[in-house]
Scaffold this active site. Structure first.
Site, short mmCIF file in Angstrom:
data_model
loop_
_atom_site.label_atom_id
_atom_site.label_comp_id
_atom_site.label_asym_id
_atom_site.label_seq_id
_atom_site.Cartn_x
_atom_site.Cartn_y
_atom_site.Cartn_z
N ALA A 64 0.84 -1.20 0.00
CA ALA A 64 0.00 0.00 0.00
C ALA A 64 0.87 1.25 0.00
O ALA A 64 0.66 2.18 -0.80
CB ALA A 64 -0.93 0.00 1.21
N GLU A 103 9.85 3.84 7.56
CA GLU A 103 9.63 2.41 7.84
C GLU A 103 10.45 2.00 9.05
O GLU A 103 11.64 2.27 9.12
CB GLU A 103 10.04 1.60 6.60
CG GLU A 103 10.16 0.10 6.80
CD GLU A 103 8.87 -0.56 7.30
OE1 GLU A 103 7.84 -0.42 6.63
OE2 GLU A 103 8.91 -1.19 8.38
N ASN A 153 4.41 -7.09 6.07
CA ASN A 153 3.71 -8.35 5.80
C ASN A 153 3.58 -8.62 4.30
O ASN A 153 3.50 -9.78 3.88
CB ASN A 153 2.29 -8.32 6.41
CG ASN A 153 2.27 -8.82 7.85
OD1 ASN A 153 3.18 -9.50 8.30
ND2 ASN A 153 1.22 -8.46 8.57
N GLY A 180 1.66 -12.99 -2.11
CA GLY A 180 1.52 -12.05 -3.22
C GLY A 180 0.33 -12.35 -4.13
O GLY A 180 0.19 -11.74 -5.19
N ARG A 206 -13.00 -17.94 4.75
CA ARG A 206 -12.10 -18.26 5.87
C ARG A 206 -12.78 -18.24 7.23
O ARG A 206 -12.43 -19.01 8.11
CB ARG A 206 -10.96 -17.26 5.88
CG ARG A 206 -10.06 -17.42 4.70
CD ARG A 206 -9.13 -16.26 4.54
NE ARG A 206 -8.18 -16.56 3.49
CZ ARG A 206 -7.22 -15.74 3.11
NH1 ARG A 206 -7.09 -14.57 3.68
NH2 ARG A 206 -6.39 -16.09 2.17
N GLU A 226 -3.93 -2.45 4.90
CA GLU A 226 -4.48 -3.09 6.10
C GLU A 226 -4.63 -2.13 7.28
O GLU A 226 -5.35 -2.44 8.24
CB GLU A 226 -3.62 -4.31 6.48
CG GLU A 226 -4.43 -5.38 7.19
CD GLU A 226 -3.66 -6.65 7.48
OE1 GLU A 226 -2.84 -7.06 6.62
OE2 GLU A 226 -3.89 -7.25 8.54
N ILE A 267 -3.99 -7.81 -1.41
CA ILE A 267 -2.97 -7.23 -2.30
C ILE A 267 -3.65 -6.31 -3.31
O ILE A 267 -3.17 -5.20 -3.58
CB ILE A 267 -2.17 -8.35 -3.01
CG1 ILE A 267 -1.50 -9.28 -1.98
CG2 ILE A 267 -1.14 -7.75 -3.98
CD1 ILE A 267 -0.40 -8.69 -1.15
C1 LIG Z 1 2.00 -14.70 5.66
C2 LIG Z 1 0.99 -13.88 4.95
C3 LIG Z 1 0.58 -14.25 3.68
C4 LIG Z 1 -0.37 -13.45 3.00
N1 LIG Z 1 -0.70 -13.79 1.70
C5 LIG Z 1 -1.56 -12.98 1.03
C6 LIG Z 1 -1.86 -13.20 -0.35
O1 LIG Z 1 -1.29 -14.10 -1.00
N2 LIG Z 1 -2.77 -12.38 -0.96
C7 LIG Z 1 -3.39 -11.34 -0.29
O2 LIG Z 1 -4.19 -10.64 -0.87
N3 LIG Z 1 -3.08 -11.09 1.01
C8 LIG Z 1 -2.18 -11.86 1.66
N4 LIG Z 1 -1.86 -11.56 2.97
C9 LIG Z 1 -2.36 -10.30 3.54
C10 LIG Z 1 -1.55 -9.15 2.92
O3 LIG Z 1 -0.22 -9.56 2.71
C11 LIG Z 1 -1.56 -7.91 3.78
O4 LIG Z 1 -2.88 -7.56 4.12
C12 LIG Z 1 -0.93 -6.75 3.01
O5 LIG Z 1 0.33 -7.12 2.51
C13 LIG Z 1 -0.81 -5.54 3.90
O6 LIG Z 1 -0.07 -4.57 3.19
P1 LIG Z 1 0.11 -3.14 3.80
O7 LIG Z 1 0.93 -2.39 2.81
O8 LIG Z 1 -1.17 -2.58 4.21
O9 LIG Z 1 0.93 -3.41 5.14
P2 LIG Z 1 2.33 -4.13 5.35
O10 LIG Z 1 2.78 -4.83 4.15
O11 LIG Z 1 2.25 -4.90 6.62
O12 LIG Z 1 3.31 -2.90 5.57
C14 LIG Z 1 3.17 -2.04 6.66
C15 LIG Z 1 4.53 -1.51 7.04
O13 LIG Z 1 4.39 -0.47 8.01
C16 LIG Z 1 5.46 -0.58 8.90
N5 LIG Z 1 5.12 0.08 10.18
C17 LIG Z 1 4.16 -0.28 11.07
N6 LIG Z 1 4.16 0.51 12.14
C18 LIG Z 1 5.16 1.42 11.92
C19 LIG Z 1 5.68 2.49 12.70
N7 LIG Z 1 5.23 2.79 13.93
N8 LIG Z 1 6.71 3.23 12.19
C20 LIG Z 1 7.21 2.93 10.97
N9 LIG Z 1 6.78 1.90 10.21
C21 LIG Z 1 5.76 1.16 10.68
C22 LIG Z 1 5.63 -2.06 9.07
O14 LIG Z 1 6.90 -2.40 9.60
C23 LIG Z 1 5.41 -2.57 7.65
O15 LIG Z 1 6.61 -2.69 6.95
C24 LIG Z 1 -0.92 -12.34 3.65
C25 LIG Z 1 -0.53 -11.99 4.92
C26 LIG Z 1 0.43 -12.74 5.58
C27 LIG Z 1 0.86 -12.34 6.95
#
Ligand SMILES: Cc1cc2nc3c(=O)[nH]c(=O)nc-3n(C[C@H](O)[C@H](O)[C@H](O)COP(=O)(O)OP(=O)(O)OC[C@H]3O[C@@H](n4cnc5c(N)ncnc54)[C@H](O)[C@@H]3O)c2cc1C
Length: 459
Positions: A17, A36, A44, A50, A294, A427, A443
């Site tokens: 995101a 970050e 995550n 992916g 799920r 998320e 994703i």
């Molecule tokens: C093992 C696993 C497998 C998955 N497989 C799938 C899949 O195949 N398909 C699908 O659709 N979804 C999947 N999901 C769900 C999906 O991956 C996540 O919902 C999505 O990647 C979240 O992306 P995001 O960018 O919102 O957050 P994230 O990718 O979690 O990134 C958030 C970032 O913010 C950073 N952060 C947090 N707090 C702070 C702070 N205080 N200061 C600085 N940085 C901070 C974190 O360290 C992190 O790097 C999976 C989840 C997991 C755990």
């Protein structure tokens, strides 16, 4: 407090995101920084499979899969218990193909296959070439860096300076290490235009989970230990509205024989649930429509109070075209020449097991309706040795709740009005998936809403 730097757009969190937002914001010719807490990008998103849910993709069309935005919307709203925001669902569903094509233009490569997960009406999940979110994160990160986004890694967001209804700066700690309760000096990063929150979910935040749900304290999680909710807590304090915080998704396809996400979901999510059966080892009876979403499958698992056995046969494994050799080597999935051997290994009564498998096979052969409600049209009988089993369990996987946003990705206050220069995506936001997120739709959501946040925040 010292000011480290000033940017037009400041983004917190470098998952899919945040990276999607960063790329769109920098495209609009504004200065952008991404903060970050970890030493490298991805969160995550990086450890995910992916898998991305896409309507009318080229891969669906080449297999003549009939799909539509309406059908995906229907699936998401049904799984979400109709508490999801239909306008946001529409945006994610209708832009799914656009973001998939966008990711390909940037360089993400996908496997030539289309999978189906529980709760989806048709196969629409596309998987990156190495079955890893890293494939997407690496491409987006390199692109954002090349375009001039400034990245601050090991930089922990602690708070936001919010004055006159506007986010003016964030307070961060540099050289942050999650394993040490570091007391580094705080500095500010000033914001000219907007702040975008893409800090991910709180699947490893035991305090926040305990505050909002009745889940057992010791329940395991598939998430990184750093998936915690300090950022959304800060935004709530300055007036941001939280939504659906109690909706915490459990992933019903992990193996009890390993920790975290592990390797098991390849068998559990991609093979056993869509194509095999899930049985209670005590009674050998199937416990649920294995293709349900799920939440339904996880609830059924929690209900039996022990592991559930995911059972398939050689035909199903070959048909899936997935390579499960690693899982067999690590004994996460086991193979057995006969159902007798399998029953003996898992402590199941042989007669019960054979009866249960036979009943299931007869339903398919005689084209009878499944008493548990599964559509058996394209399902195959379980009768070709070797037979395969995995001891399956359910774990915290996704937090559907978070900051409430509108279609422009603006964070809403408690009265439902947008906070002027505050955006959220991925998320960290809530309201899109309702009670249950469908597999592969996170994703898609991260790319769609991340891009929207980046574009609007840069205006
Ligand atoms: C093992 C696993 C497998 C998955 N497989 C799938 C899949 O195949 N398909 C699908 O659709 N979804 C999947 N999901 C769900 C999906 O991956 C996540 O919902 C999505 O990647 C979240 O992306 P995001 O960018 O919102 O957050 P994230 O990718 O979690 O990134 C958030 C970032 O913010 C950073 N952060 C947090 N707090 C702070 C702070 N205080 N200061 C600085 N940085 C901070 C974190 O360290 C992190 O790097 C999976 C989840 C997991 C755990």
């Amino acid at each position: 407090m010292k000011n480290l730097n000033t940017f037009d757009v400041v983004i917190v969190g470098s998952g899919i995101a945040g990276l999607s937002a960063a790329i769109e914001a920098i495209n609009a010719n504004v200065s952008v920084c991404l903060v970050e807490k970890l030493p490298s990008p991805g969160g995550n998103s990086l450890i995910s499979d992916g898998g991305i849910g896409v309507v009318n993709s080229d891969l669906q069309q080449s297999r003549s899969v009939k799909d539509s935005v309406e059908l995906l919307k229907t699936d998401m709203l049904r799984a979400g218990g109709h508490i999801n925001d239909p306008e946001l669902v529409e945006i994610v569903a209708s832009q799914s193909n656009e973001v998939y094509e966008w990711s390909k233009t940037l360089g993400v490569k996908y496997m030539d296959r289309v999978d189906i997960f529980g709760g989806h009406s048709v196969p629409r999940c596309l998987t990156p070439k190495n079955k890893s979110g890293r494939d997407i994160v690496d491409v987006l990160y390199q692109h954002a860096k090349k375009q001039g986004v400034t990245f601050y890694f090991k930089t922990m967001f602690d708070d936001v300076i919010f004055e006159d209804g506007i986010a003016k700066a964030i307070i961060v700690r540099q050289n942050y290490r999650p394993s040490h309760n570091s007391k580094n000096k705080q500095v500010t990063i000033s914001i000219n235009k907007s702040l975008i929150i893409t800090s991910g979910g709180f699947g490893s935040d035991k305090d926040l989970i305990a505050k909002h749900s009745n889940l057992p304290w010791n329940i395991e999680s598939t998430n990184l230990p750093t998936a915690t909710g300090e950022v959304i807590n800060s935004i709530e304090k300055i007036g941001g509205q939280l939504i659906h915080m109690e909706e915490i998704q459990l992933g019903p396809w992990t193996s009890v024989d390993e920790k975290g996400f592990g390797l098991g979901p390849l068998y559990g999510d991609y093979i056993a649930l869509p194509k095999g059966i899930l049985i209670d080892p005590k009674t050998a009876k199937r416990i649920v429509d294995e293709t349900a979403d799920r939440k339904i499958v996880s609830d059924a698992m929690l209900n039996i109070g022990r592991f559930a056995l995911g059972l398939t046969d050689d035909k199903i494994i070959k048909d899936s075209e997935w390579d499960i050799s690693k899982l067999l080597k690590k004994k996460i999935v086991r193979s057995f020449k006969t159902l007798d051997d399998l029953a003996l290994h898992y402590g199941i009564r042989v007669t019960y097991l054979k009866e249960s498998v036979q009943q299931y096979n007869e339903l398919i052969k005689q084209k009878k309706p499944d008493p548990l409600g599964k559509d058996l049209t394209d399902k195959t009988t379980i009768d070709t040795p070797p037979f395969y089993g995995m001891r399956m369990s359910t774990r915290v996987h996704h937090t559907m709740g978070g900051l409430r946003i509108n279609p422009a990705s603006q964070v809403l206050d408690r009265n439902g009005h947008p906070l002027k220069n505050l955006y959220a995506a991925g998320e960290a936001s809530g309201g899109i998936h309702g009670k249950s997120r469908l597999g592969s739709m996170a994703i898609t959501e991260c790319m769609v809403m991340g891009r929207i946040a980046g574009k609007t925040a840069a205006q």
